[in-house]
Write a protein that holds these residues in place. Structure first.
Motif, PDB file in Angstrom:
ATOM      1  N   GLN A 294       0.846  -1.321  -0.123  1.00 48.10           N
ATOM      2  CA  GLN A 294      -0.019   0.068   0.065  1.00 48.10           C
ATOM      3  C   GLN A 294       0.969   1.375   0.108  1.00 48.10           C
ATOM      4  O   GLN A 294       0.563   2.037  -0.827  1.00 48.10           O
ATOM      5  CB  GLN A 294      -0.935   0.023   1.306  1.00 48.10           C
ATOM      6  N   GLU A 295       1.965   1.441   0.789  1.00 49.07           N
ATOM      7  CA  GLU A 295       2.658   2.390   0.944  1.00 49.07           C
ATOM      8  C   GLU A 295       3.684   2.729  -0.410  1.00 49.07           C
ATOM      9  O   GLU A 295       3.870   3.643  -0.709  1.00 49.07           O
ATOM     10  CB  GLU A 295       3.863   2.316   2.148  1.00 49.07           C
ATOM     11  N   GLU A 296       4.072   1.542  -0.855  1.00 50.90           N
ATOM     12  CA  GLU A 296       5.120   1.626  -2.230  1.00 50.90           C
ATOM     13  C   GLU A 296       4.135   2.103  -3.313  1.00 50.90           C
ATOM     14  O   GLU A 296       4.401   2.836  -4.177  1.00 50.90           O
ATOM     15  CB  GLU A 296       5.440   0.206  -2.566  1.00 50.90           C
ATOM     16  N   LEU A 297       3.001   1.454  -3.380  1.00 50.08           N
ATOM     17  CA  LEU A 297       2.037   1.883  -4.594  1.00 50.08           C
ATOM     18  C   LEU A 297       1.488   3.305  -4.356  1.00 50.08           C
ATOM     19  O   LEU A 297       1.350   4.146  -5.616  1.00 50.08           O
ATOM     20  CB  LEU A 297       0.837   0.929  -4.691  1.00 50.08           C
ATOM     21  N   ALA A 298       1.363   3.790  -3.263  1.00 51.72           N
ATOM     22  CA  ALA A 298       1.053   5.334  -2.738  1.00 51.72           C
ATOM     23  C   ALA A 298       2.089   5.984  -3.631  1.00 51.72           C
ATOM     24  O   ALA A 298       1.949   7.163  -4.129  1.00 51.72           O
ATOM     25  CB  ALA A 298       0.805   5.553  -1.448  1.00 51.72           C
ATOM     26  N   ALA A 299       3.422   5.715  -3.219  1.00 51.07           N
ATOM     27  CA  ALA A 299       4.760   6.464  -3.554  1.00 51.07           C
ATOM     28  C   ALA A 299       4.746   6.501  -5.030  1.00 51.07           C
ATOM     29  O   ALA A 299       5.290   7.499  -5.875  1.00 51.07           O
ATOM     30  CB  ALA A 299       5.927   5.681  -3.156  1.00 51.07           C
ATOM     31  N   GLY A 301       1.979   6.174  -7.018  1.00 54.63           N
ATOM     32  CA  GLY A 301       0.689   6.609  -7.797  1.00 54.63           C
ATOM     33  C   GLY A 301      -0.049   5.464  -8.514  1.00 54.63           C
ATOM     34  O   GLY A 301      -0.917   5.819  -9.461  1.00 54.63           O
ATOM     35  N   VAL A 302      -0.131   4.013  -8.334  1.00 52.11           N
ATOM     36  CA  VAL A 302      -0.340   3.194  -9.049  1.00 52.11           C
ATOM     37  C   VAL A 302      -1.933   2.766  -8.546  1.00 52.11           C
ATOM     38  O   VAL A 302      -2.157   2.848  -6.983  1.00 52.11           O
ATOM     39  CB  VAL A 302       0.165   1.879  -9.064  1.00 52.11           C
ATOM     40  N   LEU A 343      -8.117   6.468 -10.311  1.00 49.68           N
ATOM     41  CA  LEU A 343      -7.243   6.289  -9.176  1.00 49.68           C
ATOM     42  C   LEU A 343      -5.889   6.589  -9.252  1.00 49.68           C
ATOM     43  O   LEU A 343      -5.135   6.930  -8.299  1.00 49.68           O
ATOM     44  CB  LEU A 343      -7.405   4.921  -8.365  1.00 49.68           C
ATOM     45  N   ARG A 344      -5.440   6.891 -10.626  1.00 54.15           N
ATOM     46  CA  ARG A 344      -3.843   6.710 -11.131  1.00 54.15           C
ATOM     47  C   ARG A 344      -3.824   8.350 -10.513  1.00 54.15           C
ATOM     48  O   ARG A 344      -4.238   9.255 -10.823  1.00 54.15           O
ATOM     49  CB  ARG A 344      -3.598   6.630 -12.502  1.00 54.15           C
ATOM     50  N   CYS A 345      -2.570   8.407  -9.846  1.00 54.09           N
ATOM     51  CA  CYS A 345      -1.952   9.646  -9.214  1.00 54.09           C
ATOM     52  C   CYS A 345      -0.249   9.829  -9.532  1.00 54.09           C
ATOM     53  O   CYS A 345       0.238   8.919  -9.889  1.00 54.09           O
ATOM     54  CB  CYS A 345      -1.886   9.736  -7.701  1.00 54.09           C
ATOM     55  N   PRO A 346       0.238  10.849  -9.730  1.00 63.43           N
ATOM     56  CA  PRO A 346       1.485  11.254 -10.111  1.00 63.43           C
ATOM     57  C   PRO A 346       2.175  10.508  -8.955  1.00 63.43           C
ATOM     58  O   PRO A 346       1.853  10.605  -7.891  1.00 63.43           O
ATOM     59  CB  PRO A 346       1.711  12.641 -10.033  1.00 63.43           C
ATOM     60  N   PRO A 347       3.433  10.148  -9.182  1.00 64.64           N
ATOM     61  CA  PRO A 347       4.291   9.538  -8.143  1.00 64.64           C
ATOM     62  C   PRO A 347       4.616  10.444  -6.985  1.00 64.64           C
ATOM     63  O   PRO A 347       4.676  11.919  -7.329  1.00 64.64           O
ATOM     64  CB  PRO A 347       5.823   9.237  -9.120  1.00 64.64           C
ATOM     65  N   GLY A 348       4.753  10.108  -5.863  1.00 60.29           N
ATOM     66  CA  GLY A 348       4.923  10.945  -4.654  1.00 60.29           C
ATOM     67  C   GLY A 348       6.304  10.783  -3.880  1.00 60.29           C
ATOM     68  O   GLY A 348       6.318  10.972  -2.787  1.00 60.29           O
ATOM     69  N   LEU A 349       7.222  10.402  -4.727  1.00 63.58           N
ATOM     70  CA  LEU A 349       8.370  10.200  -3.847  1.00 63.58           C
ATOM     71  C   LEU A 349       9.100  11.570  -3.792  1.00 63.58           C
ATOM     72  O   LEU A 349       8.926  12.646  -4.396  1.00 63.58           O
ATOM     73  CB  LEU A 349       9.552   9.605  -5.037  1.00 63.58           C
ATOM     74  N   PRO A 350       9.664  11.740  -2.378  1.00 61.14           N
ATOM     75  CA  PRO A 350      10.095  13.170  -1.905  1.00 61.14           C
ATOM     76  C   PRO A 350      11.326  13.501  -2.588  1.00 61.14           C
ATOM     77  O   PRO A 350      12.096  12.714  -2.874  1.00 61.14           O
ATOM     78  CB  PRO A 350      10.176  12.664  -0.316  1.00 61.14           C
ATOM     79  N   PRO A 351      11.324  14.700  -2.920  1.00 66.73           N
ATOM     80  CA  PRO A 351      12.603  15.437  -3.569  1.00 66.73           C
ATOM     81  C   PRO A 351      13.876  15.251  -2.181  1.00 66.73           C
ATOM     82  O   PRO A 351      13.600  15.370  -1.119  1.00 66.73           O
ATOM     83  CB  PRO A 351      12.171  16.753  -3.945  1.00 66.73           C
TER      84      PRO A 351
END
Length: 367
Positions: A294-299, A301-302, A343-351
């Protein structure tokens, strides 16, 4: 050199998911030249070494007990006292002569419990990653929620991934609390390159990953999930990535052959970490009961459907993820109609610096 820099940090690791989440912290410790040892509790026979190599970990490893796949309740109960004795022996060895020791545990597994209890009884400082998370329901998920609540009591330094977790630990426990500003999984995801994978809208597919106790050990629930996968496979190809315990349960219930006979279902063994994430990153939707997933896919955006009644993690909910019970029209219809695209969102990886760098900085500064 400060005491915290001189302290030996022992990462107690039992599962592949734990190793994935602590790997970015281990490598950040290595870059900071902190003395680190990985103490493996031997819950998985299937190699952990591939993950060590994939993340470029150089620190020494010790085994508390010989590695063996322990996927049944009985095997885990037999393993528990052996694991505790082995972990305690190793920690005592490092603590001889009054050396400062950090015992770092992660999450909510039996190895987390073993490490925290052994660490406290050895006089080490118990550091808990992903601390403070709670579903608010003692038996759901089982046994993870119970394990979390016990570990909280043994924790000296709690790294909490969000403000709710921080508030919970400050309100109910004596541990020193640090907001890590996110979950270390985002650092692990960033290291795989999965965010660069492009989805082909002309060739949509679904990825399934299920292993939770409630899903695979309840016979009716497991049969329901198999029927659901068969139904989904009528309209979308399904890649069902099998955890060893899941495969054993499917075989025991004579369901594996049913799935293999389904033309739209591809059954595969557990993949390497990067390989799984790259497969998931290209999916139209992922059905999973894994908190880490769940956390990985949130990061990433899948689109994700969390196949559980409740989750202690807020990651992705209201954005790329839905709980199973909240899927309008049911999972199979939702997927068949292509509504997963909403449900698709842009990737949310932190800069820049992620949670792992902040955790190591806090370990150094807090002594």
């Amino acid at each position: 050199m400060t005491e915290s820099v001189q302290a030996q940090t022992i990462f107690v690791v039992g599962t592949r998911a734990q190793l994935i989440k602590v790997a970015p912290v281990v490598t950040a410790c290595e870059r900071a030249q902190l003395p680190v040892t990985l103490l493996m509790t031997g819950q998985h026979r299937e190699t952990m070494q591939d993950l060590v190599e994939e993340f470029g970990i150089r620190s020494p490893q010790l085994s508390a007990v010989p590695a063996k796949e322990r996927a049944t309740v009985g095997s885990l109960l037999r393993w528990l006292p052996m694991a505790y004795a082995g972990v305690a022996r190793c920690i005592h060895g490092f603590a001889r002569g009054g050396r400062a020791v950090n015992v770092l545990v992660h999450g909510d597994t039996l190895s987390t419990l073993v490490g925290s209890v052994a660490g406290r009884r050895s006089g080490a400082r118990v550091v808990h990653l992903e601390s403070g998370l709670t579903s608010g329901r003692l038996l759901d998920p089982f046994p993870e929620e119970i394990l979390r609540r016990i570990v909280f009591h043994f924790t000296d330094l709690a790294f909490c991934p969000n403000s709710a977790a921080v508030a919970h630990m400050q309100r109910h426990h004596r541990a020193r609390v640090v907001d890590s500003g996110g979950n270390t999984i985002v650092d692990a995801v960033a290291m795989t390159g999965a965010a660069d994978v492009s989805r082909d809208p002309q060739k949509p597919y679904v990825v399934v990953s299920l292993h939770r106790f409630q899903n695979i050990y309840g016979k009716e629930r497991l049969r329901h999930l198999v029927r659901l996968i068969q139904q989904v496979a009528k309209t979308l190809p399904v890649h069902f990535v099998l955890h060893p315990a899941t495969r054993k349960r499917l075989i025991a219930e004579r369901l594996e052959d049913q799935l293999r006979a389904e033309p739209g279902v591809d059954l595969s063994p557990r993949l390497g970490y990067g390989a799984f994430l790259r497969l998931a990153a290209g999916a139209a939707c992922v059905l999973t009961d894994g908190g880490s997933n769940q956390e990985e896919l949130a990061a990433l955006g899948v689109p994700t459907i969390v196949m559980r009644a409740h989750t202690e993690r807020p990651d992705g909910l209201g954005a790329n993820a839905l709980m199973e019970s909240d899927v309008p029209g049911g999972v199979a219809t939702f997927l068949a109609e292509g509504r997963y695209a909403t449900l698709r969102c842009p990737p949310g990886l932190p800069p820049g610096k992620g949670p792992s760098a902040r955790i190591v900085a806090a370990l150094v500064s807090q002594g």
